[in-house]
Design an enzyme around this catalytic site. Structure first.
Site, PDB file in Angstrom:
ATOM      1  N   TYR A 173      -2.737  -0.645  10.139  1.00  0.00           N
ATOM      2  CA  TYR A 173      -2.671  -1.015   8.711  1.00  0.00           C
ATOM      3  C   TYR A 173      -1.328  -0.574   8.130  1.00  0.00           C
ATOM      4  O   TYR A 173      -0.659  -1.333   7.420  1.00  0.00           O
ATOM      5  CB  TYR A 173      -3.835  -0.327   7.995  1.00  0.00           C
ATOM      6  CG  TYR A 173      -3.931  -0.579   6.514  1.00  0.00           C
ATOM      7  CD1 TYR A 173      -4.496  -1.754   6.024  1.00  0.00           C
ATOM      8  CD2 TYR A 173      -3.507   0.378   5.597  1.00  0.00           C
ATOM      9  CE1 TYR A 173      -4.621  -1.974   4.654  1.00  0.00           C
ATOM     10  CE2 TYR A 173      -3.626   0.167   4.232  1.00  0.00           C
ATOM     11  CZ  TYR A 173      -4.179  -1.010   3.763  1.00  0.00           C
ATOM     12  OH  TYR A 173      -4.294  -1.224   2.407  1.00  0.00           O
ATOM     13  N   SER A 232       0.858  -1.193   0.000  1.00  0.00           N
ATOM     14  CA  SER A 232       0.000   0.000   0.000  1.00  0.00           C
ATOM     15  C   SER A 232       0.889   1.236   0.000  1.00  0.00           C
ATOM     16  O   SER A 232       2.057   1.182   0.382  1.00  0.00           O
ATOM     17  CB  SER A 232      -0.853  -0.032   1.268  1.00  0.00           C
ATOM     18  OG  SER A 232      -1.306   1.249   1.624  1.00  0.00           O
TER      19      SER A 232
HETATM   20  P1  NAD Z   1     -11.790  -5.689  -0.364  1.00  0.00           P
HETATM   21  O1  NAD Z   1     -12.332  -5.455   0.987  1.00  0.00           O
HETATM   22  O2  NAD Z   1     -12.676  -5.530  -1.549  1.00  0.00           O
HETATM   23  O3  NAD Z   1     -11.124  -7.140  -0.435  1.00  0.00           O
HETATM   24  C1  NAD Z   1     -10.525  -7.785   0.634  1.00  0.00           C
HETATM   25  C2  NAD Z   1     -11.041  -9.213   0.684  1.00  0.00           C
HETATM   26  O4  NAD Z   1     -10.341  -9.912   1.715  1.00  0.00           O
HETATM   27  C3  NAD Z   1     -12.530  -9.278   1.015  1.00  0.00           C
HETATM   28  O5  NAD Z   1     -13.193 -10.112   0.077  1.00  0.00           O
HETATM   29  C4  NAD Z   1     -12.560  -9.911   2.396  1.00  0.00           C
HETATM   30  O6  NAD Z   1     -13.706 -10.731   2.596  1.00  0.00           O
HETATM   31  C5  NAD Z   1     -11.276 -10.721   2.399  1.00  0.00           C
HETATM   32  N1  NAD Z   1     -10.785 -10.984   3.736  1.00  0.00           N
HETATM   33  C6  NAD Z   1     -10.760 -10.132   4.790  1.00  0.00           C
HETATM   34  N2  NAD Z   1     -10.249 -10.742   5.852  1.00  0.00           N
HETATM   35  C7  NAD Z   1      -9.932 -12.013   5.474  1.00  0.00           C
HETATM   36  C8  NAD Z   1      -9.366 -13.130   6.130  1.00  0.00           C
HETATM   37  N3  NAD Z   1      -9.008 -13.086   7.421  1.00  0.00           N
HETATM   38  N4  NAD Z   1      -9.190 -14.256   5.421  1.00  0.00           N
HETATM   39  C9  NAD Z   1      -9.544 -14.333   4.126  1.00  0.00           C
HETATM   40  N5  NAD Z   1     -10.097 -13.321   3.458  1.00  0.00           N
HETATM   41  C10 NAD Z   1     -10.289 -12.171   4.122  1.00  0.00           C
HETATM   42  O7  NAD Z   1     -10.528  -4.736  -0.465  1.00  0.00           O
HETATM   43  P2  NAD Z   1      -9.497  -4.449  -1.631  1.00  0.00           P
HETATM   44  O8  NAD Z   1      -9.359  -2.990  -1.665  1.00  0.00           O
HETATM   45  O9  NAD Z   1      -9.823  -5.177  -2.873  1.00  0.00           O
HETATM   46  O10 NAD Z   1      -8.166  -4.996  -0.956  1.00  0.00           O
HETATM   47  C11 NAD Z   1      -7.332  -5.993  -1.505  1.00  0.00           C
HETATM   48  C12 NAD Z   1      -5.920  -5.761  -1.020  1.00  0.00           C
HETATM   49  O11 NAD Z   1      -5.429  -4.541  -1.585  1.00  0.00           O
HETATM   50  C13 NAD Z   1      -5.786  -5.607   0.493  1.00  0.00           C
HETATM   51  O12 NAD Z   1      -4.600  -6.232   0.926  1.00  0.00           O
HETATM   52  C14 NAD Z   1      -5.683  -4.110   0.669  1.00  0.00           C
HETATM   53  O13 NAD Z   1      -5.029  -3.763   1.850  1.00  0.00           O
HETATM   54  C15 NAD Z   1      -4.893  -3.736  -0.556  1.00  0.00           C
HETATM   55  N6  NAD Z   1      -4.960  -2.330  -0.957  1.00  0.00           N
HETATM   56  C16 NAD Z   1      -6.131  -1.737  -1.287  1.00  0.00           C
HETATM   57  C17 NAD Z   1      -6.123  -0.403  -1.676  1.00  0.00           C
HETATM   58  C18 NAD Z   1      -7.368   0.314  -2.076  1.00  0.00           C
HETATM   59  O14 NAD Z   1      -7.285   1.508  -2.370  1.00  0.00           O
HETATM   60  N7  NAD Z   1      -8.507  -0.334  -2.112  1.00  0.00           N
HETATM   61  C19 NAD Z   1      -4.935   0.301  -1.717  1.00  0.00           C
HETATM   62  C20 NAD Z   1      -3.753  -0.333  -1.366  1.00  0.00           C
HETATM   63  C21 NAD Z   1      -3.777  -1.654  -0.988  1.00  0.00           C
END
Ligand code: NAD
Length: 281
Positions: free
Chosen positions: A177, A164
């Site tokens: 985080y 991130s």
């Molecule tokens: P999201 O919430 O759509 O997806 C995350 C998924 O992880 C969800 O489906 C959730 O059910 C699942 N999850 C949560 N806890 C879990 C667990 N203990 N075991 C198994 N599954 C679990 O979010 P996203 O934005 O698609 O995030 C995906 C990744 O990208 C994450 O690691 C997030 O930190 C990272 N990220 C997101 C952004 C952003 O802007 N959205 C930016 C940087 C990094």
């Protein structure tokens, strides 16, 4: 549409958090490339939805309900994937997210908030609350890596972690985080070195800002309008927009394709519209 990387065909990908917005898009792209994709998600129904979409497009995928913090569940998932598809070639550690228990209500310390029990200050954060967010975002990548990589060695395979913008420079309000994502960057380098001679490459993608379920409450108001935080993000993103999940897919394919990135390991690639490069001045 991105070009087909024919050497990915019939290989096995495991995507944790694959029921989510970003990693769901990654799972679908890997399936479009002809990979057999195991979608692991804590909420099974979310994994199932992604798998249904993949199958509708003629792809091969398997939904598994699996909490990445539960070692037994991850062992069981690995066994299931191995029996159905064979050993994992590409592991994407995508499960992650935020929770109010690991956040502060305000960006900066305000003394008057200390006497208001309805406002969660830095001093109100509990060890349990902080740990739950830290563990999901760090230990939740460590455990699947330990378990899946036992069968990934000696075959030119790849682990891809999801970092991130909060790793190099922490975002306000989300200390747990941010600490976890910084740990992901450090671990990506550590593991890349540790596994280099075992032929497992380890890299990370650091997405900029994408509107997804995990950050929607921070970035949009209940009526869908942007919060001041969202405006700040846009102002700090030289390309002046949020990312869309498709923006990640070219970097994903590059990093998981041995022919394209076979000498690349230990890196963290920002996909952020210039956010990281911009000092703000
Ligand atoms: P999201 O919430 O759509 O997806 C995350 C998924 O992880 C969800 O489906 C959730 O059910 C699942 N999850 C949560 N806890 C879990 C667990 N203990 N075991 C198994 N599954 C679990 O979010 P996203 O934005 O698609 O995030 C995906 C990744 O990208 C994450 O690691 C997030 O930190 C990272 N990220 C997101 C952004 C952003 O802007 N959205 C930016 C940087 C990094």
């Amino acid at each position: 549409m991105l070009a087909i990387h024919s050497n990915l065909k019939n290989k096995v990908a495991v995507v944790t958090g694959g029921g989510g917005v970003l990693c769901g898009a990654m799972a679908k792209e890997l399936a479009r490339q002809g990979m057999k994709v195991a979608v692991l998600n804590r909420t099974y129904e979310k994994a199932e939805k992604v798998v249904d979409d993949i199958k509708e497009q003629g792809g091969e995928a398997l939904a598994i309900g699996c909490d990445v913090l539960d070692r037994d569940a991850v062992f069981a998932a690995e066994k299931k994937v191995f029996q159905q598809y064979g050993a994992c070639d590409v592991l994407i550690n995508g499960a992650g997210g935020n929770h109010p228990d690991g956040t502060t209500a305000s960006e900066k310390f305000k003394k008057e908030e200390m006497s208001d029990p309805s406002i969660r200050t830095f001093f109100d954060m509990t060890t349990e609350g902080f740990s739950s967010v830290f563990n999901l975002n760090f230990i939740g990548s460590l455990i699947p890596t330990q378990i899946f990589s036992t069968r990934m060695m000696e075959r030119k395979t790849t682990v891809l972690n999801i970092s991130s913008m909060s790793a190099p420079s922490p975002m306000t309000k989300v200390p747990a985080y941010s600490a976890a994502k910084a740990a992901i960057n450090n671990f990506t380098q550590w593991l890349a070195v540790h596994m280099a001679e075992a032929n497992v490459r380890v890299n990370a993608i650091a997405p900029g800002f994408f509107l997804t379920d995990q950050n929607r409450p921070l970035l949009t108001n209940e009526d869908g309008s942007p919060t001041p935080r969202m405006q700040k993000i846009i102002d700090h993103t030289p390309m002046r927009r949020l990312g869309s999940p498709e923006d990640l897919l070219g970097t994903l394919l590059w990093l998981v394709d041995e022919e394209a990135s076979g000498f690349v390991t230990g890196t963290c690639i920002p996909v952020d519209g210039g956010f990281m490069a911009y000092s703000g001045v």
